[in-house]
Design a protein around this motif. Structure first.
Motif, PDB file in Angstrom:
ATOM      1  N   PHE A 169       0.827  -1.205   0.000  1.00 49.34           N
ATOM      2  CA  PHE A 169       0.000   0.000   0.000  1.00 49.34           C
ATOM      3  C   PHE A 169       0.861   1.255   0.000  1.00 49.34           C
ATOM      4  O   PHE A 169       0.637   2.187  -0.759  1.00 49.34           O
ATOM      5  CB  PHE A 169      -0.925   0.014   1.223  1.00 49.34           C
ATOM      6  CG  PHE A 169      -1.605   1.336   1.421  1.00 49.34           C
ATOM      7  CD1 PHE A 169      -2.659   1.711   0.603  1.00 49.34           C
ATOM      8  CD2 PHE A 169      -1.170   2.213   2.405  1.00 49.34           C
ATOM      9  CE1 PHE A 169      -3.279   2.932   0.771  1.00 49.34           C
ATOM     10  CE2 PHE A 169      -1.777   3.446   2.571  1.00 49.34           C
ATOM     11  CZ  PHE A 169      -2.836   3.800   1.752  1.00 49.34           C
ATOM     12  N   GLN A 198     -10.159   4.371   4.950  1.00 53.30           N
ATOM     13  CA  GLN A 198     -11.235   3.562   4.378  1.00 53.30           C
ATOM     14  C   GLN A 198     -12.591   4.239   4.543  1.00 53.30           C
ATOM     15  O   GLN A 198     -13.525   3.982   3.774  1.00 53.30           O
ATOM     16  CB  GLN A 198     -11.251   2.177   5.025  1.00 53.30           C
ATOM     17  CG  GLN A 198     -10.053   1.337   4.646  1.00 53.30           C
ATOM     18  CD  GLN A 198      -9.914   0.068   5.470  1.00 53.30           C
ATOM     19  OE1 GLN A 198      -9.036  -0.717   5.215  1.00 53.30           O
ATOM     20  NE2 GLN A 198     -10.748  -0.141   6.462  1.00 53.30           N
ATOM     21  N   MET A 242     -13.731   5.709   1.324  1.00 51.87           N
ATOM     22  CA  MET A 242     -13.850   4.875   0.126  1.00 51.87           C
ATOM     23  C   MET A 242     -15.315   4.526  -0.151  1.00 51.87           C
ATOM     24  O   MET A 242     -16.061   4.119   0.756  1.00 51.87           O
ATOM     25  CB  MET A 242     -13.022   3.599   0.271  1.00 51.87           C
ATOM     26  CG  MET A 242     -11.527   3.856   0.350  1.00 51.87           C
ATOM     27  SD  MET A 242     -10.559   2.327   0.234  1.00 51.87           S
ATOM     28  CE  MET A 242     -10.613   2.023  -1.531  1.00 51.87           C
ATOM     29  N   PHE A 244     -16.688   0.787   0.588  1.00 50.93           N
ATOM     30  CA  PHE A 244     -16.908   0.504   2.000  1.00 50.93           C
ATOM     31  C   PHE A 244     -18.255   1.055   2.454  1.00 50.93           C
ATOM     32  O   PHE A 244     -19.025   0.389   3.149  1.00 50.93           O
ATOM     33  CB  PHE A 244     -15.786   1.101   2.852  1.00 50.93           C
ATOM     34  CG  PHE A 244     -14.616   0.178   3.052  1.00 50.93           C
ATOM     35  CD1 PHE A 244     -14.615  -0.769   4.063  1.00 50.93           C
ATOM     36  CD2 PHE A 244     -13.511   0.251   2.222  1.00 50.93           C
ATOM     37  CE1 PHE A 244     -13.537  -1.629   4.249  1.00 50.93           C
ATOM     38  CE2 PHE A 244     -12.432  -0.604   2.392  1.00 50.93           C
ATOM     39  CZ  PHE A 244     -12.443  -1.544   3.408  1.00 50.93           C
ATOM     40  N   TRP A 253      -3.837  -3.191  12.313  1.00 48.98           N
ATOM     41  CA  TRP A 253      -4.866  -3.480  11.313  1.00 48.98           C
ATOM     42  C   TRP A 253      -6.264  -3.487  11.918  1.00 48.98           C
ATOM     43  O   TRP A 253      -7.252  -3.189  11.241  1.00 48.98           O
ATOM     44  CB  TRP A 253      -4.589  -4.836  10.656  1.00 48.98           C
ATOM     45  CG  TRP A 253      -3.712  -4.716   9.458  1.00 48.98           C
ATOM     46  CD1 TRP A 253      -2.351  -4.548   9.452  1.00 48.98           C
ATOM     47  CD2 TRP A 253      -4.115  -4.743   8.087  1.00 48.98           C
ATOM     48  NE1 TRP A 253      -1.884  -4.475   8.171  1.00 48.98           N
ATOM     49  CE2 TRP A 253      -2.948  -4.587   7.299  1.00 48.98           C
ATOM     50  CE3 TRP A 253      -5.337  -4.895   7.446  1.00 48.98           C
ATOM     51  CZ2 TRP A 253      -2.973  -4.575   5.911  1.00 48.98           C
ATOM     52  CZ3 TRP A 253      -5.375  -4.881   6.055  1.00 48.98           C
ATOM     53  CH2 TRP A 253      -4.195  -4.721   5.308  1.00 48.98           C
ATOM     54  N   HIS A 257      -8.542  -0.347  11.521  1.00 49.73           N
ATOM     55  CA  HIS A 257      -9.133  -0.169  10.195  1.00 49.73           C
ATOM     56  C   HIS A 257     -10.376  -1.048  10.028  1.00 49.73           C
ATOM     57  O   HIS A 257     -11.403  -0.607   9.507  1.00 49.73           O
ATOM     58  CB  HIS A 257      -8.130  -0.546   9.102  1.00 49.73           C
ATOM     59  CG  HIS A 257      -7.201   0.551   8.714  1.00 49.73           C
ATOM     60  ND1 HIS A 257      -7.628   1.802   8.326  1.00 49.73           N
ATOM     61  CD2 HIS A 257      -5.851   0.586   8.625  1.00 49.73           C
ATOM     62  CE1 HIS A 257      -6.590   2.557   8.024  1.00 49.73           C
ATOM     63  NE2 HIS A 257      -5.494   1.837   8.203  1.00 49.73           N
ATOM     64  N   ASP A 286     -13.741  -6.158   2.062  1.00 48.65           N
ATOM     65  CA  ASP A 286     -12.337  -5.870   2.327  1.00 48.65           C
ATOM     66  C   ASP A 286     -11.907  -4.669   1.490  1.00 48.65           C
ATOM     67  O   ASP A 286     -12.743  -4.013   0.855  1.00 48.65           O
ATOM     68  CB  ASP A 286     -11.450  -7.094   2.091  1.00 48.65           C
ATOM     69  CG  ASP A 286     -11.404  -7.537   0.634  1.00 48.65           C
ATOM     70  OD1 ASP A 286     -11.874  -6.799  -0.253  1.00 48.65           O
ATOM     71  OD2 ASP A 286     -10.879  -8.641   0.376  1.00 48.65           O
ATOM     72  N   ARG A 287     -10.625  -4.375   1.462  1.00 44.31           N
ATOM     73  CA  ARG A 287     -10.152  -3.202   0.736  1.00 44.31           C
ATOM     74  C   ARG A 287     -10.337  -3.328  -0.772  1.00 44.31           C
ATOM     75  O   ARG A 287     -10.343  -2.333  -1.479  1.00 44.31           O
ATOM     76  CB  ARG A 287      -8.682  -2.932   1.068  1.00 44.31           C
ATOM     77  CG  ARG A 287      -8.470  -2.406   2.464  1.00 44.31           C
ATOM     78  CD  ARG A 287      -7.004  -2.158   2.765  1.00 44.31           C
ATOM     79  NE  ARG A 287      -6.848  -1.497   4.056  1.00 44.31           N
ATOM     80  CZ  ARG A 287      -5.675  -1.173   4.586  1.00 44.31           C
ATOM     81  NH1 ARG A 287      -4.553  -1.475   3.945  1.00 44.31           N
ATOM     82  NH2 ARG A 287      -5.623  -0.562   5.760  1.00 44.31           N
ATOM     83  N   ALA A 346     -13.387  -2.174  -5.593  1.00 45.98           N
ATOM     84  CA  ALA A 346     -13.107  -0.791  -5.223  1.00 45.98           C
ATOM     85  C   ALA A 346     -12.754   0.003  -6.463  1.00 45.98           C
ATOM     86  O   ALA A 346     -12.132  -0.517  -7.399  1.00 45.98           O
ATOM     87  CB  ALA A 346     -11.952  -0.740  -4.225  1.00 45.98           C
ATOM     88  N   GLY A 357      -8.657   5.804  -1.393  1.00 45.45           N
ATOM     89  CA  GLY A 357      -9.134   6.288  -0.116  1.00 45.45           C
ATOM     90  C   GLY A 357      -8.291   7.399   0.474  1.00 45.45           C
ATOM     91  O   GLY A 357      -8.817   8.345   1.055  1.00 45.45           O
TER      92      GLY A 357
END
Length: 427
Positions: free
Chosen positions: A6, A158, A161, A164, A243, A246, A325-326, A346, A350
């Motif tokens: 990332f 996030q 985004m 999400f 993590w 998030h 998830d992402r 996605a 973000g």
């Protein structure tokens, strides 16, 4: 996508898309936001690059206790014709009246002091997650934001985004039926053992005492420095806070939840029992809320998480399960109860959108428009701390929301950290 990828991909994207200083010069000075960064080795510099993607951002200063990192980042900005002042002491940086906002990208144990000092100095703040390294620090940070009425955006990007938020809107629609269990997980196959080292002298150019700050005084250990600080209780809370904030954030958001009734956790160093890290490489925590359970689990050295994903949130309802998830989200139906929703990818960045939101609210002063305000950041950070406290005490801990503490004396010892080296926890 794991953290290292990332950082690399985001930096490359933003470096290619950032506007040139000529565009900045075309804007009226009153429209520009003078930004400084405290802690520029990792996410702090990625956050800055996110801000530089927006034309009104004017980076004026950097601060770090490692002059090697500081000089490296200054040189990178110089290649973009951005000249900055350099500081080794963040308090001196906060005295600079030309600075409107600061990014705090330091290790977790520094967030509380630096954010509260920045608010007191009249600066708006973009602070990395988790906002604090204890429940008491989170409370102090919320109080400082309210007292000084500063814009504080937490770096849980996030929240900005679209996919999400589309997924959470579906959860809130009720189509999944009664959601009784939410699973949240992070399986980090890229994480290898933290090898023990015998180096006890800080590298040239590092102010190690300043790096320690309020943490316990210890001899220098390269394993506790820079990225790997995450795996030591003095400075952070392992994967649960790295993590977890998030992902648990979206579990709480989807369920409109705040404080659990109880938490129980079990785990340990099962993957790498002899490495140098302190925090558990394998952990399961079960949170009981009113009407549902939330289960957190993490494992290092393994990528095979639930639903074939390395990380995610699964809202398990009577009619179907939404997995998020992402990368995207989907709905897996219970047979005959609802239609499947295929995987939706996605489609946005973000970090770019999150920093855009921060700048917009700096100008509007409408705190309600923040995508991740200090209360949101504190709510999830406190929940993550509760999971770690349950693990560290070995107890099933019960939370008394009215009194703001646990029913266990042993658990309550972890609410307020002990500050060292003449530093004081903000009141």
């Amino acid at each position: 996508m794991h953290r290292r990828n990332f950082l690399q991909n985001t930096s490359a994207f933003l470096a290619g898309s950032a506007l040139f200083p000529s565009a900045l010069r075309a804007m009226a000075p009153s429209d520009r936001v003078n930004v400084a960064v405290i802690g520029v080795n990792g996410m702090g510099f990625s956050d800055l690059n996110g801000l530089l993607n927006h034309p009104e951002t004017n980076c004026v200063a950097l601060c770090d206790v490692d002059e090697n990192v500081l000089n490296k980042r200054a040189a990178e900005l110089a290649k973009k014709n951005i000249k900055v002042q350099l500081y080794s002491d963040y308090r001196k940086l906060l005295e600079n009246k030309d600075i409107d906002a600061v990014v705090i990208g330091t290790p977790d144990h520094w967030h509380c002091l630096q954010m509260t000092d920045a608010c007191s100095a009249g600066k708006d703040v973009y602070v990395e997650k988790p906002i604090g390294n204890s429940i008491a620090e989170c409370r102090a940070m919320m109080e400082a934001q309210q007292r000084h009425n500063r814009v504080v955006q937490v770096g849980q990007w996030q929240r900005s985004m679209q996919h999400f938020n589309d997924a959470i809107a579906f959860v809130h629609s009720g189509k999944l039926g009664n959601v009784r269990l939410v699973k949240v997980w992070a399986y980090m196959g890229w994480m290898k053992p933290v090898e023990k080292q015998n180096i006890t002298t800080p590298p040239a150019g590092v102010n190690y005492d300043a790096w320690l700050g309020p943490a316990t005084k210890r001899p220098f250990d390269p394993n506790r420095f820079h990225f790997n600080f995450r795996w030591y209780w003095d400075y952070a809370g392992g994967l649960m806070t790295d993590w977890g904030v998030h992902l648990i954030d979206y579990a709480l958001y989807g369920m409109k939840a705040s404080n659990p009734v109880s938490v129980v956790a079990s785990g340990g160093k099962f993957a790498y029992p002899d490495d140098a890290a302190e925090t558990p490489d394998t952990l399961t925590a079960i949170y009981q809320f009113e009407g549902f359970n939330m289960q957190w689990e993490h494992a290092t050295g393994i990528d095979g998480g639930p639903y074939g994903r390395t990380h995610g949130i699964a809202f398990i309802g009577n009619n179907g399960t939404l997995v998020l998830d992402r990368g995207g989200w989907e709905v897996i139906p219970e047979k005959g109860k609802m239609e499947a929703i295929p995987y939706t990818k996605a489609s946005d960045n973000g970090l770019v959108k999150h920093t855009r939101n921060f700048l917009d609210v700096i100008k509007s002063r409408n705190m309600a428009d923040l995508k991740c305000d200090i209360k949101t950041g504190a709510n999830v950070a406190i929940n993550a701390q509760m999971g770690n406290i349950a693990f560290r005490t070995g107890e099933k801990v019960y939370w008394n929301a009215g009194e703001g503490k646990f029913t266990s004396k042993d658990a309550n010892k972890y609410i307020t950290p002990e500050y060292h080296n003449n530093y004081k926890l903000p009141k």
